[in-house]
Design an enzyme around this catalytic site. Structure first.
Site, PDB file in Angstrom:
ATOM      1  N   HIS A  88      -3.512  -4.944   0.363  1.00 22.49           N
ATOM      2  CA  HIS A  88      -2.824  -5.550   1.511  1.00 22.49           C
ATOM      3  C   HIS A  88      -2.927  -7.073   1.424  1.00 22.49           C
ATOM      4  O   HIS A  88      -3.853  -7.664   1.993  1.00 22.49           O
ATOM      5  CB  HIS A  88      -3.484  -5.088   2.818  1.00 22.49           C
ATOM      6  CG  HIS A  88      -3.271  -3.646   3.121  1.00 22.49           C
ATOM      7  ND1 HIS A  88      -2.179  -3.187   3.823  1.00 22.49           N
ATOM      8  CD2 HIS A  88      -4.003  -2.557   2.799  1.00 22.49           C
ATOM      9  CE1 HIS A  88      -2.255  -1.874   3.939  1.00 22.49           C
ATOM     10  NE2 HIS A  88      -3.345  -1.461   3.324  1.00 22.49           N
ATOM     11  N   GLU A 142      -1.392  -9.193   2.960  1.00 22.61           N
ATOM     12  CA  GLU A 142      -1.206  -9.835   4.274  1.00 22.61           C
ATOM     13  C   GLU A 142      -2.524 -10.280   4.916  1.00 22.61           C
ATOM     14  O   GLU A 142      -2.553 -11.216   5.703  1.00 22.61           O
ATOM     15  CB  GLU A 142      -0.441  -8.907   5.232  1.00 22.61           C
ATOM     16  CG  GLU A 142      -1.149  -7.613   5.650  1.00 22.61           C
ATOM     17  CD  GLU A 142      -0.872  -6.435   4.729  1.00 22.61           C
ATOM     18  OE1 GLU A 142      -0.536  -6.662   3.552  1.00 22.61           O
ATOM     19  OE2 GLU A 142      -1.004  -5.280   5.181  1.00 22.61           O
ATOM     20  N   CYS A 188       0.826  -1.208   0.000  1.00 22.76           N
ATOM     21  CA  CYS A 188       0.000   0.000   0.000  1.00 22.76           C
ATOM     22  C   CYS A 188       0.860   1.258   0.000  1.00 22.76           C
ATOM     23  O   CYS A 188       1.348   1.664  -1.051  1.00 22.76           O
ATOM     24  CB  CYS A 188      -0.993  -0.050   1.161  1.00 22.76           C
ATOM     25  SG  CYS A 188      -2.442   0.968   0.862  1.00 22.76           S
TER      26      CYS A 188
HETATM   27  N1  GLN Z   1      -1.856   6.632   2.983  1.00 21.12           N
HETATM   28  C1  GLN Z   1      -2.048   5.892   1.784  1.00 21.12           C
HETATM   29  C2  GLN Z   1      -3.448   6.047   1.211  1.00 21.12           C
HETATM   30  O1  GLN Z   1      -4.341   6.463   1.884  1.00 21.12           O
HETATM   31  C3  GLN Z   1      -1.720   4.432   1.994  1.00 21.12           C
HETATM   32  C4  GLN Z   1      -2.683   3.735   2.896  1.00 21.12           C
HETATM   33  C5  GLN Z   1      -2.161   2.430   3.411  1.00 21.12           C
HETATM   34  O2  GLN Z   1      -0.961   2.174   3.396  1.00 21.12           O
HETATM   35  N2  GLN Z   1      -3.028   1.595   3.928  1.00 21.12           N
HETATM   36  O3  GLN Z   1      -3.690   5.739   0.064  1.00 21.12           O
END
Ligand code: GLN
Length: 558
Positions: A519, A521, A388
């Site tokens: 994600h 994970e 992400c």
């Molecule tokens: N801050 C970034 C976004 O909002 C990444 C979010 C995250 O890593 N879950 O897109």
């Protein structure tokens, strides 16, 4: 069919006992006897979900397929029980009150006084039953957050008492409590557990089973004392000592017949006994020989109730899952990226690691340090996995240093950079302008199409995947062409092609460099590790074999 059964799991003496792991392990055991089981986490907060709570306060925000931002315990349940949970599996005080107040405004109580009992308790009971129905479970496990005796969870205990009062044969109360071994005494004390059971008793609740958490196993004498004073049979006192791996817990409980005792009490007969796959898993965990060092670079600072590793528990578990299958124990080190901002030379320490992960995150703290770390991993060919934020910042790094887009940035950090290579998703911007923060990110499972013959496609072994998301920003499509012609491969995108889901560097440029907007994970399970993590550990394992020179290790800057 039998009536649906409910097992309440409460905590005593201290929080942070591993109640979630105990609940998940009981779930695993019951499933292994052939029953369909689901689990609910009850949090006492007024927050409607965990999305608005800092992970340093509350632990990881675990995201389900249906886009719920929930407590990390749902991750434990999914991993142990190998099920996909959803909105019905998470209840907070806020949700309950919100619904009761909505109904009051809609005149659904038809002029009655709206009171904590029965209206709030009825709503709690309704939600618990609904979860069992939605998940088509024969047995529902309900874990109460916090410990017995806290004002804020009293109504949930009361709801459980009422359920037991109405259908005693269908309800079980399991109390998980802590037996300290004070250093000054050197012996295990059972009195705190007796007292917490008294608290339960004072609310009209008698535990059917007591799970004693302690640093060591509970001996016969203490088991008998607890049984006598807490009004249970000695075999209903279960010892749950510290173990090297949480995945051993189901087997420890199984050795004390926990599954069978619970079924007996609920009037059920086991349909089968099948823990074979779990035993194999635990054996493979115990067999691991080689350790490899993985650096997790992010913004880390002082934590509240939860430890840092709680904030990234799914990442940690996913890396471990990826390692066990190949006899590897990944050793994770948390590196505060701000180190590399104050002293960029320190980034060379990454040379001593087999792989680098940048996990999800928000905000500006440590961002330049993270970008420095990604640059180093890219240039030194250290296996890199960006999750992400780790994908977005890898895009920024590539834009700046390979595509020569000087001043490239994400608009999350800099409002108007010269090159906004990561920018806010248009629908997300509208929500923020209206101050709609809670539960409004791009959340939950979305499909992605993978490009043929890319690293991602080879790793997944298929062309379409579904992964869980939690973000507001995305790769800016206006920069796709420039980035791609500079060598970045966008190997996964939403089916309409609009949203970049995976970036990578091809094999001729780097041994392993992947960033995912999602994600992965959250979907890794011990019995079915996520392919991206397995591939990352495989690459890291190879690097360790060729790794460092003595000169690098001797560098005084490190
Ligand atoms: N801050 C970034 C976004 O909002 C990444 C979010 C995250 O890593 N879950 O897109």
């Amino acid at each position: 069919m039998n009536s649906r059964k409910y097992i309440f799991i409460s905590g005593g003496v201290i929080s942070g006992l591993g109640k979630g792991v105990t609940a998940a392990s009981i779930g695993r055991l019951l499933e292994s006897t052939g029953f369909s089981v689901t689990a609910i986490k009850v949090d006492m907060y007024l927050n409607l979900d965990a999305g608005t709570i800092r992970p340093q306060e509350h632990g990881e925000v675990f995201v389900t397929d249906d886009g719920l931002e929930s407590d990390q315990d749902l991750g434990n349940y999914e991993r142990f029980m190998n099920v996909n949970l959803g909105r019905a599996n998470y209840i907070t005080t806020g949700q309950v009150y919100q619904e009761v107040l909505r109904r009051e405004r809609a005149f659904e109580y038809q002029g009655e006084d709206v009171e904590a009992i029965p209206h709030v308790t009825d709503e709690i009971i309704h939600r618990i039953k609904e979860a069992g129905r939605v998940q088509r479970a024969e047995i529902v496990i309900i874990e109460f957050g916090g410990t017995v005796g806290e004002y804020q969870n009293a109504l949930f205990f009361e709801a459980s008492r009422i359920m037991k009062f109405k259908t005693p044969a269908d309800i079980l109360q399991v109390h998980v409590a802590y037996l300290p071994i004070p250093v000054s005494l050197g012996e295990m004390k059972s009195k705190p557990v007796q007292q917490s059971v008294k608290l339960l008793n004072s609310m009209g609740i008698q535990p059917d089973m007591i799970v004693g958490r302690a640093d060591a196993p509970i001996d016969k004498r203490r088991r008998e004392r607890l049984a006598l004073f807490c009004n249970v049979r000695p075999e209903d006192v279960i010892s749950n000592p510290n173990v090297d791996s949480i995945y051993e817990v189901p087997l420890i409980l199984e050795a004390q017949r926990v599954g069978e005792i619970i079924l007996e009490k609920l009037g059920l007969k086991p349909r089968r006994h099948n823990l074979k796959d779990w035993r194999k898993l635990v054996a493979s965990i115990q067999r691991v020989k080689r350790e490899i060092k993985i650096a997790v670079v992010g913004k880390y600072f002082g934590t509240g109730d939860y430890t840092l590793s709680d904030s990234y528990i799914s990442v940690i578990e996913a890396v471990k899952h990826g390692g066990w299958t190949q006899g590897i124990k990944p050793n994770m080190t948390w590196i505060d990226a701000e180190r590399y901002e104050t002293n960029p030379k320190l980034v060379q320490e990454l040379n001593t690691y087999a792989g680098v992960i940048v996990p999800g995150g928000f905000g500006s703290r440590g961002v330049e340090g993270i970008i420095t770390a990604i640059k180093f991993a890219r240039e030194q060919k250290i296996p890199y996995l960006g999750l992400c934020y780790g994908m977005q910042l890898a895009t920024v790094e590539f834009a700046r240093h390979v595509a020569h887009l000087i001043g490239a940035h994400t608009t999350e950090i800099k409002k108007r950079p010269t090159h906004p290579v990561i920018h806010i998703i248009p629908e997300q911007e509208k929500k923020l302008l209206k101050f709609e923060y809670g539960g409004t990110m791009r959340l939950g499972a979305y499909p992605a199409k993978l490009k043929k013959d890319t690293r991602a496609e080879k790793i997944y072994g298929r062309g379409r995947v579904s992964e869980r998301h939690r973000h507001r920003y995305e790769l800016n499509n206006e920069y796709r062409e420039i980035l791609e012609s500079a060598g970045l491969v966008i190997s996964g995108a939403s089916p309409d092609g609009r949203l970049a889901e995976i970036i990578e560097l091809p094999g001729e440029r780097h041994p392993f460099f992947i960033g995912t907007q999602f994600h992965p994970e959250f979907q890794s399970r011990p019995l079915s590790p996520h392919p991206l993590f397995t591939a990352f550990v495989t690459a890291a394992k190879k690097r360790q074999l060729v790794s460092l020179t003595a000169d690098q290790l001797a560098d005084p800057a490190l």
